[in-house]
Design an enzyme around this catalytic site. Structure first.
Site, mmCIF file in Angstrom:
data_model
loop_
_atom_site.group_PDB
_atom_site.id
_atom_site.type_symbol
_atom_site.label_atom_id
_atom_site.label_comp_id
_atom_site.label_asym_id
_atom_site.label_seq_id
_atom_site.Cartn_x
_atom_site.Cartn_y
_atom_site.Cartn_z
ATOM 1 N N SER A 249 -15.327 2.295 8.944
ATOM 2 C CA SER A 249 -16.193 1.172 8.577
ATOM 3 C C SER A 249 -15.506 0.224 7.594
ATOM 4 O O SER A 249 -15.738 -0.990 7.639
ATOM 5 C CB SER A 249 -17.532 1.667 8.014
ATOM 6 O OG SER A 249 -17.377 2.237 6.736
ATOM 7 N N ASN A 250 -14.662 0.749 6.707
ATOM 8 C CA ASN A 250 -13.914 -0.155 5.819
ATOM 9 C C ASN A 250 -12.912 -0.987 6.615
ATOM 10 O O ASN A 250 -12.744 -2.183 6.358
ATOM 11 C CB ASN A 250 -13.213 0.650 4.720
ATOM 12 C CG ASN A 250 -14.130 0.917 3.547
ATOM 13 O OD1 ASN A 250 -14.492 0.007 2.815
ATOM 14 N ND2 ASN A 250 -14.554 2.173 3.395
ATOM 15 N N HIS B 98 -11.416 4.316 -2.961
ATOM 16 C CA HIS B 98 -11.938 5.644 -3.278
ATOM 17 C C HIS B 98 -13.404 5.501 -3.685
ATOM 18 O O HIS B 98 -13.742 4.615 -4.472
ATOM 19 C CB HIS B 98 -11.125 6.270 -4.408
ATOM 20 C CG HIS B 98 -11.597 7.649 -4.761
ATOM 21 N ND1 HIS B 98 -11.326 8.747 -3.969
ATOM 22 C CD2 HIS B 98 -12.364 8.095 -5.780
ATOM 23 C CE1 HIS B 98 -11.901 9.812 -4.499
ATOM 24 N NE2 HIS B 98 -12.537 9.444 -5.606
ATOM 25 N N THR C 227 -0.216 5.768 -6.243
ATOM 26 C CA THR C 227 0.920 6.402 -6.909
ATOM 27 C C THR C 227 0.940 7.860 -6.453
ATOM 28 O O THR C 227 -0.014 8.320 -5.795
ATOM 29 C CB THR C 227 0.770 6.323 -8.439
ATOM 30 O OG1 THR C 227 -0.439 6.986 -8.806
ATOM 31 C CG2 THR C 227 0.739 4.881 -8.926
HETATM 32 C C1 GRF Z 1 -14.993 5.713 2.336
HETATM 33 O O1 GRF Z 1 -16.057 6.128 1.531
HETATM 34 C C2 GRF Z 1 -13.731 5.573 1.538
HETATM 35 O O2 GRF Z 1 -13.954 5.144 0.231
HETATM 36 C C3 GRF Z 1 -13.212 6.981 1.528
HETATM 37 O O3 GRF Z 1 -13.502 7.490 2.799
HETATM 38 C C4 GRF Z 1 -14.618 6.787 3.349
HETATM 39 C C5 GRF Z 1 -14.152 6.221 4.640
HETATM 40 O O4 GRF Z 1 -15.179 5.621 5.365
HETATM 41 N N1 GRF Z 1 -11.821 7.002 1.168
HETATM 42 P P1 GRF Z 1 -14.838 4.673 6.594
HETATM 43 O O5 GRF Z 1 -13.965 5.480 7.541
HETATM 44 O O6 GRF Z 1 -14.125 3.470 6.084
HETATM 45 O O7 GRF Z 1 -16.154 4.345 7.214
#
Ligand code: GRF
Length: 215
Positions: free
Chosen positions: A13-14, A109, A141
């Site tokens: 989703s990101n 994160h 890092t």
């Molecule tokens: C998100 O909460 C991101 O912060 C973490 O893993 C999750 C990934 O979600 N690292 P998506 O695959 O982007 O929906």
């Protein structure tokens, strides 16, 4: 125009929020490719539907972390990206990999780092009784979920929250800040100074953002 490669492991989703920002004209980058370490990562279909090249480097096919990381780095390098964007990429990366992409490798994160590195951040935030939670975009890092912070977004923890409700509230902010952070990079506005990020004139953050520019 700068180019990016996005790394995913699952839902994506990101990644989708980044592709949407590019499609909307809000993010001036070229997405050269989306790479996944799992062939069944759902986000691969989303990327393909958006016309973005995809590659899978399946970690299960490699005998060691170093061998996987070398293959992953080679796959990334074949696209010559300016920036590598970890978007839900669920692999611990070797020091060699991180060093190879130093200064052009970022992660999102789901906590206000340095609180709650690692997994299950939302449940841990609830267990600790924090009243403010959120997400962090940072340069990567060698230390896990550590590194110069680019931007954070805070959300309240509300009475009656469970991990799923809190995660959804944080995720909405993730989708807001990650395109913003990548845009700052693309516009050359991020600089590292004494191990801290200095961001020139981030005027467009909004009230939920706690950024290096003090929005
Ligand atoms: C998100 O909460 C991101 O912060 C973490 O893993 C999750 C990934 O979600 N690292 P998506 O695959 O982007 O929906």
């Amino acid at each position: 125009m700068k180019s990016i490669v996005i790394l995913i492991s699952g839902r994506g989703s990101n990644m989708e929020s980044l592709l949407q920002a590019v499609a909307d004209g809000a993010l001036p980058v070229r997405v050269a490719a989306v790479l996944a370490n799992r062939p069944d990562a759902k986000g691969l279909a989303t990327a393909t539907a958006a016309g973005v090249a995809t590659r899978v480097v399946d970690h299960k096919l490699f005998a060691s972390r170093e061998a996987f990381d070398a293959a992953l780095a080679a796959a990334i390098d074949s696209f010559s990206p300016d920036l590598v964007v970890l978007a839900g990429f669920m692999r611990i990366l070797s020091d060699g990999f991180v060093g190879h992409f130093a200064g052009r490798l970022i992660n999102i994160h789901p906590s206000l780092l340095p609180a709650f590195p690692g997994l299950h951040t939302h449940q841990r935030a609830l267990d600790e009784g924090v009243r403010v939670h959120g997400c962090t975009v940072h340069f990567v890092t060698p230390a896990l979920d550590h590194g110069p912070i680019i931007v954070q977004a805070a959300v309240p923890v509300v009475d009656g929250d469970d991990a799923a409700r809190l995660a959804a509230r944080v995720l909405a902010q993730e989708h807001r800040v990650y395109p913003l952070a990548v845009r700052w990079f693309a516009e050359g506005r991020l600089q590292l100074c004494d191990g801290k990020v200095v961001c020139a004139a981030p005027q467009d953050g909004g009230s939920a953002l706690i950024s290096p520019g003090g929005v």
